[in-house]
Design a protein around this motif. Structure first.
Motif, short mmCIF file in Angstrom:
data_model
loop_
_atom_site.label_atom_id
_atom_site.label_comp_id
_atom_site.label_asym_id
_atom_site.label_seq_id
_atom_site.Cartn_x
_atom_site.Cartn_y
_atom_site.Cartn_z
N ALA A 27 0.79 -1.23 0.00
CA ALA A 27 0.00 0.00 0.00
C ALA A 27 0.83 1.29 0.00
N GLY A 28 1.84 1.35 0.83
CA GLY A 28 2.59 2.58 0.99
C GLY A 28 3.39 3.01 -0.24
N SER A 29 3.86 2.04 -1.02
CA SER A 29 4.78 2.38 -2.11
C SER A 29 4.01 2.96 -3.29
N LYS A 30 4.54 4.03 -3.83
CA LYS A 30 3.85 4.74 -4.90
C LYS A 30 4.26 4.16 -6.25
N GLY A 31 3.27 3.79 -7.04
CA GLY A 31 3.54 3.40 -8.42
C GLY A 31 4.41 2.17 -8.55
N HIS A 32 5.18 2.12 -9.63
CA HIS A 32 5.93 0.91 -9.94
C HIS A 32 7.27 0.85 -9.24
N TRP A 69 -11.31 -3.47 5.59
CA TRP A 69 -10.32 -2.47 5.99
C TRP A 69 -9.00 -2.78 5.31
N PRO A 70 -8.24 -1.74 4.96
CA PRO A 70 -6.92 -1.99 4.35
C PRO A 70 -5.90 -2.49 5.37
N CYS A 71 -4.93 -3.23 4.87
CA CYS A 71 -3.80 -3.66 5.71
C CYS A 71 -2.70 -2.63 5.62
N PHE A 72 -2.13 -2.24 6.75
CA PHE A 72 -0.98 -1.33 6.75
C PHE A 72 0.28 -2.03 7.23
N TYR A 73 0.21 -3.35 7.31
CA TYR A 73 1.33 -4.11 7.88
C TYR A 73 2.00 -5.04 6.88
N GLY A 74 1.91 -4.69 5.59
CA GLY A 74 2.70 -5.44 4.63
C GLY A 74 1.95 -6.36 3.68
N VAL A 75 0.61 -6.36 3.74
CA VAL A 75 -0.14 -7.07 2.70
C VAL A 75 -0.80 -6.01 1.83
N ASP A 76 -0.71 -6.21 0.53
CA ASP A 76 -1.17 -5.20 -0.40
C ASP A 76 -2.68 -5.20 -0.54
N ASN A 88 5.11 4.20 10.65
CA ASN A 88 5.50 5.60 10.85
C ASN A 88 6.68 5.98 9.95
N ALA A 89 6.80 5.30 8.82
CA ALA A 89 7.97 5.51 7.95
C ALA A 89 7.99 6.91 7.33
N ASP A 90 6.83 7.46 7.01
CA ASP A 90 6.80 8.80 6.40
C ASP A 90 7.36 9.83 7.38
N ALA A 91 6.91 9.72 8.63
CA ALA A 91 7.39 10.66 9.65
C ALA A 91 8.89 10.48 9.88
N LEU A 92 9.34 9.23 9.95
CA LEU A 92 10.77 8.97 10.15
C LEU A 92 11.58 9.53 8.98
N ARG A 93 11.10 9.28 7.77
CA ARG A 93 11.81 9.74 6.57
C ARG A 93 11.96 11.26 6.59
N ARG A 94 10.88 11.96 6.90
CA ARG A 94 10.94 13.44 6.96
C ARG A 94 12.00 13.88 7.95
N GLU A 95 11.96 13.27 9.13
CA GLU A 95 12.91 13.65 10.18
C GLU A 95 14.34 13.35 9.73
N LEU A 96 14.56 12.20 9.14
CA LEU A 96 15.91 11.79 8.74
C LEU A 96 16.43 12.69 7.62
N ILE A 97 15.57 13.02 6.66
CA ILE A 97 16.00 13.89 5.56
C ILE A 97 16.35 15.27 6.10
N ASP A 98 15.54 15.77 7.03
CA ASP A 98 15.83 17.07 7.64
C ASP A 98 17.19 17.06 8.33
N ARG A 99 17.59 15.88 8.83
CA ARG A 99 18.86 15.82 9.57
C ARG A 99 20.01 15.35 8.68
N MET A 134 -0.84 7.04 8.08
CA MET A 134 -2.14 7.06 7.39
C MET A 134 -3.12 7.97 8.12
N LEU A 135 -3.08 7.94 9.46
CA LEU A 135 -3.98 8.80 10.23
C LEU A 135 -3.66 10.26 9.93
#
Ligand code: 5GP
Ligand code: SF4
Ligand code: MG
Length: 466
Positions: free
Chosen positions: A78-83, A385-392, A111-122, A459-460
């Motif tokens: 779910a999280g990955s965009k496109g191909h 409901w969608p899965c957010f834990y690794g099933v598409d 919480n990967a989006d939040a982590l990524r933002r923080e890591l890129i900022d640093r 997602m929230l």
């Protein structure tokens, strides 16, 4: 996805290729292997497509020497965009002051989006769009003096589902998230050790199944010292993915001491008790509905038959990324056995209804072939409901059960009847005789219940409504 790793065996990468081949059902888009040999260092190969088409070539395997190797088969969730790009294909690799490390991750970090933002900022420079890459960057920022400790630091910041297989120059490392959402098992072969998503991949290399890695456990394995075990996270009650039992794992795997095949057969038995119907034949939608159809036939006494034949040269249709290809996919993969079906009242057993694409196509094909009645029996509760834990799974709006009642779905699909197993029935089949305890469910079942054991915080933040 599927992960596999080996330490202490010559030409470890060949064992990893075999293991990944046995885990191909967990991801068909791409695969990768990293190996390490003293004096040579780390080597890696990442390829699109099947393991058997890439990692069997001597010319490629010769570039992956050493007694230590890990690998990954990928399908994007779910999280990955496109191909998928080749840079999204794991294992990921990082160079640290104490040496290199490679990691392969099954699951999804919520919480990967939040982590990524923080890591890129640093100052982190991300190479891929994958949630899994956060782990490497978090390890890079840790001040710990060895790689397993850095991994602990990194994973303590990750929420969601992770079964990770990692390696350094000398160590094979395996970790499961505190809830143990995705599987991971330990095997032994001669003087060597293996970590695998499922036991079926230990069988293929002739390794003995030792035990499951426990939820929240980290094992560090070396050639000389064997297995050391740590529990770096706060202990919590486990919440293994119940959908692994229904669909995702291979039926010849053993999970939680249970045969996946037998759980699926018992789902069919439960379904026959909960939702009987008078008919002439019980037919599976192959392959995913087969064990449940066998159980349904055994319990109901209605003969089992192969009313739908599967072309063995097609993969899992669900994994096809676009709607159009998925639509085609059903016909390319499945065909009705006309001679058998004509004039018959048919019970069709499938594992799940997600978008309803498969069921709708199959109903058309089977009525075309002259079936008198079509009754669908589904081996999981409605997926609402969608899965957010690794099933598409697709967005909530695209899930048939999110917008329609069972009766509406039945009318929409145009079948004589449609019944899903209840959550309690599913729990009973999965080894919980008293059914689902609403106060403390034994499994993750969020795609059916909407109760997410880990809040899907990215997602929230994007406005997803629980
Ligand atoms: P639908 O056609 O309703 O969208 O999807 C249902 C079909 O896809 C079922 O036949 C099932 O075997 C397969 N399937 C259901 N859920 C999943 C999933 O989460 N992942 C994958 N890969 N396949 C699924
Ligand atoms: Fe498994 Fe469903 Fe939970 Fe995802 S939401 S981990 S598919 S039970
Ligand atoms: Mg199927």
């Amino acid at each position: 996805c599927g992960v596999f790793g080996v330490v202490g065996l010559p030409e470890a990468a060949n064992f990893v290729a075999l293991g990944l081949h046995a885990l191909q059902h967990r991801g068909q888009e791409a695969g990768g292997i990293v190996s390490h040999a003293p004096g040579i260092g780390f080597n890696s190969a990442r390829r699109f497509g099947y393991v058997r088409d890439n990692f069997t070539k001597a010319s490629l395997m010769e570039t992956l020497p050493g007694h230590l190797a890990i690998g990954h088969v990928r399908y994007s969730t779910a999280g990955s965009k496109g191909h998928t790009q080749i840079r999204d294909v794991q294992p990921f690799f990082g160079e640290f002051s104490m040496g290199g490390a490679a990691i392969a991750h099954n699951g999804n970090i919520t919480n990967a989006d939040a982590l990524r933002r923080e890591l890129i900022d640093r100052g982190s420079i991300f190479q891929s769009s994958s949630d899994s890459e956060c782990i490497i960057h978090l390890m890079a920022r840790s001040l710990q003096r060895n790689i397993p400790e850095r991994m602990k630091d990194a994973l303590r910041r990750c929420e969601g589902a992770f079964s990770v297989v990692a390696m350094t120059r000398t160590k094979l490392i395996g970790v499961r998230d505190p809830l143990g959402v995705r599987p991971l098992v330990l095997g032994k072969l001669g003087d060597g050790w293996a970590l695998s998503s499922e036991t079926c991949a230990l069988d293929i290399i002739g390794a003995e199944f030792v035990r499951e890695i426990e939820p929240g456990e980290m094992v560090v394995i070396t050639e000389n010292e064997g297995v050391q075990s740590y529990f770096p996270f706060e202990r919590r009650a486990s919440r293994f993915c119940i959908f692994e039992h229904v669909y995702f794992s291979r039926p010849d795997s053993i999970i939680g001491g249970r045969s996946v095949y037998d759980t699926r057969r018992m789902i069919g038995v439960e379904l026959a008790k909960e939702a009987p119907v008078d008919a002439d034949l019980v037919c599976p939608v192959p392959d995913s509905g087969t064990p449940a159809a066998i159980g349904y036939s055994q319990e109901s006494g209605i003969p089992y038959a192969m009313g739908i034949i599967r072309n063995q040269y097609m993969g899992r249709t669900f994994i096809e990324p676009t709607e159009q290809i998925r639509n085609m996919g059903v016909r390319l993969k499945l065909n009705v056995n006309r001679a058998l079906i004509k004039g018959k009242r048919v019970i069709l057993v499938d594992d799940s209804v997600v978008r309803g694409t498969t069921s709708r196509k199959i109903k058309e094909m089977i009525l075309d072939a002259g079936a008198a009645e079509v009754h669908f029996r589904i081996a999981s509760p409605p997926t609402s409901w969608p899965c957010f834990y690794g099933v598409d799974t697709p967005e909530r709006e695209k899930l048939l059960a999110a917008t329609m009642s069972e009766d509406e779905m039945c009318a929409h699909l145009g079948v004589n009847s449609l019944r899903f197993i209840t959550l309690d029935g599913l729990y009973r089949a999965a080894g919980v005789p008293e059914g689902r305890d609403p106060a403390a469910p034994r499994y993750c079942d969020a795609c059916f219940s909407g109760e997410y054991p880990v809040a899907p915080s990215d997602m929230l933040e994007k406005g997803f409504q629980l």
